[in-house]
Design a protein around this motif. Structure first.
Motif, PDB file in Angstrom:
ATOM      1  N   UNK A 171       1.157  -1.479  -0.022  1.00 26.35           N
ATOM      2  CA  UNK A 171      -0.141   0.279   0.149  1.00 26.35           C
ATOM      3  C   UNK A 171       0.812   0.997   0.000  1.00 26.35           C
ATOM      4  N   UNK A 172       0.210   2.775  -0.242  1.00 28.16           N
ATOM      5  CA  UNK A 172       1.100   3.554  -0.693  1.00 28.16           C
ATOM      6  C   UNK A 172       1.051   4.561   0.543  1.00 28.16           C
ATOM      7  N   UNK A 203      -9.818  -6.071   1.849  1.00 28.65           N
ATOM      8  CA  UNK A 203     -10.552  -5.540   2.685  1.00 28.65           C
ATOM      9  C   UNK A 203     -10.268  -4.530   3.826  1.00 28.65           C
ATOM     10  N   UNK A 204     -11.524  -3.525   4.094  1.00 30.41           N
ATOM     11  CA  UNK A 204     -10.405  -2.941   5.285  1.00 30.41           C
ATOM     12  C   UNK A 204     -11.394  -3.377   6.730  1.00 30.41           C
ATOM     13  N   UNK A 205     -11.225  -3.723   7.429  1.00 32.62           N
ATOM     14  CA  UNK A 205     -11.064  -4.095   8.642  1.00 32.62           C
ATOM     15  C   UNK A 205     -11.230  -3.182  10.109  1.00 32.62           C
ATOM     16  N   UNK A 246      -6.155  -2.357   6.557  1.00 37.82           N
ATOM     17  CA  UNK A 246      -6.797  -2.615   5.412  1.00 37.82           C
ATOM     18  C   UNK A 246      -5.657  -3.817   4.603  1.00 37.82           C
ATOM     19  N   UNK A 247      -6.053  -4.658   4.026  1.00 33.65           N
ATOM     20  CA  UNK A 247      -5.352  -6.303   3.717  1.00 33.65           C
ATOM     21  C   UNK A 247      -5.861  -6.286   2.512  1.00 33.65           C
ATOM     22  N   UNK A 248      -4.604  -6.550   1.070  1.00 38.05           N
ATOM     23  CA  UNK A 248      -4.335  -6.382   0.189  1.00 38.05           C
ATOM     24  C   UNK A 248      -4.693  -8.302  -0.604  1.00 38.05           C
ATOM     25  N   UNK A 249      -5.192  -9.100  -1.192  1.00 32.55           N
ATOM     26  CA  UNK A 249      -5.349 -10.168  -1.117  1.00 32.55           C
ATOM     27  C   UNK A 249      -6.083 -10.841  -2.692  1.00 32.55           C
TER      28      UNK A 249
END
Length: 344
Positions: A171-172, A203-205, A246-249
């Motif tokens: 993520x930037x 996904x934003x948790x 936040x997670x990149x999947x």
């Protein structure tokens, strides 16, 4: 026939048989002092310099030919062993072979120290360098009656140009995490090593134990031509201050993650974005009209409790849940007022 005649006939027949057998097994014998190639096959790439090692028994000159007229490349030279080690090492620069140089002197040919070479000549016309991939004949002595034959196998130069470094999945943002405000069309960008056109899941948790109400929001951006992606979220229902990650999947596989804090949108936020809740953190610009939704300074209700006003304890400072170590200090906006905080 007399006995003498029979004996003479038998002797003649025996001589004929011996002559025939001798003629059948006779093979040419290579003279001990004939030069030879130590390796009959010499491989090399177009961008390399190869060594052609010739074994000799004396210091007599040896005629070396590389290639032939039929093969489109022919270079010749006379070499000799002058240091008495019994070998002559000829060096051939394949990257320059084919360019005859001034007076067709074949400057791409040389010999090792202690040996001698003269009359180096490119016999054929100049060709594009490096030497084209092919198998070229090597001969010692006269080409029509050589003392030794070998082969030079030239292969294409490997592609050793530096490759583009792999783009890390990320993520930037700057600082310790990503800072957003609770408005519409909030974006989180980044880079990925996946092919352009690939679909991602971001996904934003948010919330959970820190704020009481969990918020799980997802977006599925498409990877751009340069590996970039941007996920867009509507955070108007998310209270300030909300903490999470936040997670990149990619098909369930986690590629990257980052800490996130959501603060309250405010009409006084500059075009550069909301005040960061951690030093140097990334923020996104709120959309117009978010103040009414966030209970900003123009909130007609004047409800001090929602902005952390006087709670009856005598402490007039704004308050909010303790933030994790990732956000150990900075500024947040609560109800239109900028508040500095420090983790204790």
């Amino acid at each position: 026939m007399t006995r003498l005649g029979r004996l003479a006939g038998a002797s003649l027949a025996a001589l004929l048989v011996l002559s025939t057998v001798a003629g059948a097994v006779a093979v040419p014998v290579v003279a001990a002092d004939d030069p030879t190639f130590e390796d009959q096959l010499i491989p090399g790439h177009q961008n390399e310099t190869v060594e052609i090692v010739i074994s000799v028994d004396d210091s007599d000159p040896v005629n070396l030919s590389i290639g032939s007229e039929e093969e489109g490349f022919l270079a010749t030279a006379v070499v000799a062993d002058r240091d008495g080690d019994g070998t002559v090492t000829v060096e051939l620069d394949l990257s320059e072979a084919g360019d005859p140089g001034p007076n067709y002197a074949a400057p791409y040919l040389s010999v090792s120290e202690g040996d001698r070479m003269w009359e180096a000549t490119q016999e054929t016309e100049a060709i594009e360098t490096p030497l084209p991939p092919a198998t070229y004949q090597l001969t010692l002595g006269p080409m029509d009656d050589p003392d030794s034959i070998g082969s030079l196998a030239v292969n294409e130069a490997p592609d050793d140009s530096p490759s583009e470094p792999a783009v890390p999945n990320r993520f930037d943002y700057e600082g310790e995490g990503i800072a957003l405000t609770n408005g519409s069309e909030r974006t989180i960008s980044g880079q990925t090593e996946l092919e352009p056109g690939s679909k991602l899941l971001v996904r934003l948790d948010l919330g959970g134990a820190d704020t009481g109400t969990p918020y799980l929001i997802e977006d599925d951006p498409t990877v751009g031509e340069n590996g970039s992606f941007t996920a867009t979220f509507d955070l108007r229902a998310v209270p300030a201050v909300s903490l999470g990650d936040v997670t990149l999947l990619d098909d369930g596989r986690e590629l990257a993650s980052a800490d996130v804090v959501v603060t309250e949108a405010d009409s006084n936020e500059s075009a550069a974005g909301a005040p960061a809740s951690c030093p140097g953190a990334t923020t996104t610009e709120p959309a117009d009209g978010d103040d009414a939704e966030s209970g900003g300074a123009d909130d007609p209700s004047g409800d001090e409790a929602e902005r952390g006003g006087d709670d009856g304890t005598g402490d007039d400072s704004d308050s909010f849940p303790v933030v994790p170590a990732a956000f150990a200090g900075g500024t947040v906006v609560l109800g239109g007022a900028a508040v500095a905080y420090r983790l204790r």
